[in-house]
Structure formats: C-alpha cells, structure tokens
Write an enzyme that holds these catalytic residues in place. Structure first.
Site, PDB file in Angstrom:
ATOM      1  N   PRO A   1       0.790  -1.229   0.000  1.00 14.19           N
ATOM      2  CG  PRO A   1      -0.148  -1.119   2.118  1.00 14.19           C
ATOM      3  CD  PRO A   1       0.501  -2.071   1.170  1.00 14.19           C
ATOM      4  CG  ASN A   2      -0.431   4.387   1.036  1.00 12.00           C
ATOM      5  OD1 ASN A   2      -1.344   4.869   0.372  1.00 12.00           O
ATOM      6  ND2 ASN A   2      -0.618   3.944   2.269  1.00 12.00           N
TER       7      ASN A   2
ATOM      8  NE  ARG B   1       1.613  12.922  -0.448  1.00  6.96           N
ATOM      9  CZ  ARG B   1       1.320  12.161   0.615  1.00  6.96           C
ATOM     10  NH1 ARG B   1       1.690  12.507   1.817  1.00  6.96           N
ATOM     11  NH2 ARG B   1       0.647  11.040   0.464  1.00  6.96           N
TER      12      ARG B   1
ATOM     13  CE1 TYR C   1       8.929   5.352   3.258  1.00  3.08           C
ATOM     14  CE2 TYR C   1       7.467   7.240   2.992  1.00  3.08           C
ATOM     15  CZ  TYR C   1       7.834   6.095   3.676  1.00  3.08           C
ATOM     16  OH  TYR C   1       7.127   5.696   4.775  1.00  3.08           O
TER      17      TYR C   1
ATOM     18  CG  ASN D   1       8.315  -1.886   0.834  1.00  2.00           C
ATOM     19  OD1 ASN D   1       7.657  -1.969   1.876  1.00  2.00           O
ATOM     20  ND2 ASN D   1       8.998  -0.793   0.512  1.00  2.00           N
TER      21      ASN D   1
ATOM     22  CB  ALA E   1       1.105   0.569   6.382  1.00  4.02           C
TER      23      ALA E   1
ATOM     24  CG  HIS F   1       4.369  -1.864  10.490  1.00  2.00           C
ATOM     25  ND1 HIS F   1       5.669  -2.289  10.648  1.00  2.00           N
ATOM     26  CD2 HIS F   1       4.418  -0.861   9.559  1.00  2.00           C
ATOM     27  CE1 HIS F   1       6.458  -1.570   9.868  1.00  2.00           C
ATOM     28  NE2 HIS F   1       5.723  -0.690   9.190  1.00  2.00           N
TER      29      HIS F   1
ATOM     30  CG  ASP G   1      -1.381 -16.965   8.716  1.00  2.00           C
ATOM     31  OD1 ASP G   1      -0.411 -17.107   9.487  1.00  2.00           O
ATOM     32  OD2 ASP G   1      -2.559 -16.823   9.125  1.00  2.00           O
TER      33      ASP G   1
ATOM     34  CD  GLU H   1      10.309  -7.386   6.641  1.00  2.00           C
ATOM     35  OE1 GLU H   1      10.977  -8.241   7.257  1.00  2.00           O
ATOM     36  OE2 GLU H   1       9.479  -6.638   7.188  1.00  2.00           O
TER      37      GLU H   1
ATOM     38  CG  HIS I   1      10.556  -2.270   5.431  1.00  2.00           C
ATOM     39  ND1 HIS I   1       9.247  -2.145   5.027  1.00  2.00           N
ATOM     40  CD2 HIS I   1      10.640  -3.428   6.110  1.00  2.00           C
ATOM     41  CE1 HIS I   1       8.561  -3.181   5.456  1.00  2.00           C
ATOM     42  NE2 HIS I   1       9.385  -3.979   6.120  1.00  2.00           N
ATOM     43  CB  ILE I   2      12.350   2.699   1.027  1.00  2.00           C
ATOM     44  CG1 ILE I   2      11.876   1.907  -0.201  1.00  2.00           C
ATOM     45  CG2 ILE I   2      13.147   3.943   0.609  1.00  2.00           C
ATOM     46  CD1 ILE I   2      10.800   2.609  -1.031  1.00  2.00           C
TER      47      ILE I   2
ATOM     48  NE  ARG J   1       9.401   6.286   9.119  1.00  5.02           N
ATOM     49  CZ  ARG J   1       8.545   6.111   8.095  1.00  5.02           C
ATOM     50  NH1 ARG J   1       8.785   5.172   7.195  1.00  5.02           N
ATOM     51  NH2 ARG J   1       7.493   6.870   7.987  1.00  5.02           N
TER      52      ARG J   1
ATOM     53  NE  ARG K   1       6.185   4.619  10.226  1.00  3.83           N
ATOM     54  CZ  ARG K   1       5.162   4.741   9.368  1.00  3.83           C
ATOM     55  NH1 ARG K   1       4.882   3.773   8.523  1.00  3.83           N
ATOM     56  NH2 ARG K   1       4.432   5.842   9.355  1.00  3.83           N
TER      57      ARG K   1
HETATM   58  O1  CA2 Z   1      10.172   2.113   4.418  1.00  9.39           O
HETATM   59  C1  CA2 Z   1       9.374   1.446   3.756  1.00  9.39           C
HETATM   60  O2  CA2 Z   1       9.635   0.964   2.676  1.00  9.39           O
HETATM   61  C2  CA2 Z   1       7.934   1.251   4.290  1.00  9.39           C
HETATM   62  O3  CA2 Z   1       7.527  -0.076   3.937  1.00  9.39           O
HETATM   63  C3  CA2 Z   1       7.069   2.283   3.592  1.00  9.39           C
HETATM   64  C4  CA2 Z   1       5.630   2.296   4.077  1.00  9.39           C
HETATM   65  C5  CA2 Z   1       5.586   2.381   5.610  1.00  9.39           C
HETATM   66  O4  CA2 Z   1       4.249   2.273   6.056  1.00  9.39           O
HETATM   67  C6  CA2 Z   1       6.423   1.305   6.273  1.00  9.39           C
HETATM   68  O5  CA2 Z   1       6.373   1.483   7.667  1.00  9.39           O
HETATM   69  C7  CA2 Z   1       7.856   1.379   5.796  1.00  9.39           C
HETATM   70  C8  CA2 Z   1       4.866   3.494   3.506  1.00  9.39           C
HETATM   71  C9  CA2 Z   1       4.918   3.621   2.026  1.00  9.39           C
HETATM   72  C10 CA2 Z   1       4.291   4.937   1.657  1.00  9.39           C
HETATM   73  O6  CA2 Z   1       5.099   5.549   0.687  1.00  9.39           O
HETATM   74  C11 CA2 Z   1       4.831   6.853   0.360  1.00  9.39           C
HETATM   75  C12 CA2 Z   1       5.710   7.430  -0.522  1.00  9.39           C
HETATM   76  C13 CA2 Z   1       5.522   8.746  -0.880  1.00  9.39           C
HETATM   77  C14 CA2 Z   1       4.468   9.466  -0.372  1.00  9.39           C
HETATM   78  C15 CA2 Z   1       3.602   8.881   0.509  1.00  9.39           C
HETATM   79  C16 CA2 Z   1       3.783   7.556   0.863  1.00  9.39           C
END
Ligand code: CA2
Length: 148
Positions: A10-11, A18, A23, A79, A82, A85, A92, A104, A106-107, A113, A117
C-alpha cells in the site's frame, strides 16, 4: 530464465511524489526499472506488481508459491508497506508458500521511526530483511536471492 517477483504494497505507488527525505525522489516506475536491470545482470527476469489491497497481495504470494513449485520463479522481493506492521494474513501466506524465499525490503529504516513500525509480521517468515538503504535495498534483495 527464472523470474523474480517484485511485490509492493500500500501507498508505494506514491513513491517520488512526497516525503523525499524518507523515501527518496524516485518513482515506483524507476524502482521497477532498477529491479529489472539488476535482475537481468544476474540472469533473471522480473515480474512487478503493486497493490493497495491486502487480498490482492495474498493472491500474488500464492501465485508466486505455485510458480516456485513449478520451477519458473526464483523468489519474491516484498515491500509490504504498512501491512508489514498489521497483517497476519500476509504472514500466513508467506509461511504457506515456503520454501519459496521472500526477502523483506523497507526503503526507510523502520527501527529509527515510530514504535508501531518496529514490529514486522513479515520478518519471522522472510528469508531475510533489508531496511534503511533506500531503493538500493531492492537491488540488495535481488542479489541475495540470486546468490542464495
Ligand atoms: O520504508 C518502507 O519501505 C515502508 O515499507 C514504507 C511504508 C511504511 O508504512 C512502512 O512502515 C515502511 C509506507 C509507504 C508509503 O510511501 C509513500 C511514498 C511517498 C508518499 C507517501 C507515501
């Protein structure tokens, strides 16, 4: 030539739009292109998928498991965003396709953080985890799969 699935949750479709401090400036398309380049350098193809829906990610993991069993897929770079978590369902699903390796990624450094998380439902069932190295983490994950 075997395939590596690059799966984003997601996202992550918002990458590059942003929060560049967390990121970076690259878009998801840039990340996927980088992955294709790295995989090719190791002799593999990539399949890419991003979804904001937990069930779609679970379906993709099941399909990856079947492809691994059939000998056409090397493993998964995941990746989970969210859902990392929160999702026992993803935990599963990954457990259910073992021994197919899921790395796994994570960027951001999730441990530097917010406390929520710091826990991952993915880590206990992942082959390994790479966090905090920006989008280079995807390349490191591909390298880990290719050299396992
Ligand atoms: O650090 C990562 O890769 C995360 O998986 C990114 C997730 C976050 O919920 C994890 O805790 C760590 C969030 C991805 C959202 O990415 C965005 C990028 C630009 C603008 C808004 C969100």
């Amino acid at each position: 030539m075997k395939t590596i699935l690059i799966l984003n949750g997601p996202n992550l479709n918002l990458l590059g739009t942003r929060e560049p401090d967390l990121y970076g400036h690259e878009s998801l398309k840039d990340v996927e292109a980088l992955c294709a380049e790295s995989a090719q350098a190791h002799g593999f193809n990539v399949q890419t998928l991003q979804s904001n829906h937990e069930g779609a990610l679970i379906d993709a993991i099941h399909q990856a498991g079947a492809a691994h069993k059939a000998g056409t897929l090397l493993g998964v770079v995941f990746n989970a965003g969210a859902y990392t978590h929160t999702s026992i369902g993803l935990h599963d699903a990954i457990k259910g396709i073992q021994p197919c390796p899921v790395v796994e990624v994570h960027i951001s450094n999730v441990f530097a953080r917010e406390g929520f998380r710091h826990h991952s439902y993915i880590s206990p069932v992942a082959a390994g985890s790479i966090v905090g190295f920006g989008i280079q983490g995807y390349q490191l994950a591909i390298q880990a799969l290719a050299q396992a």
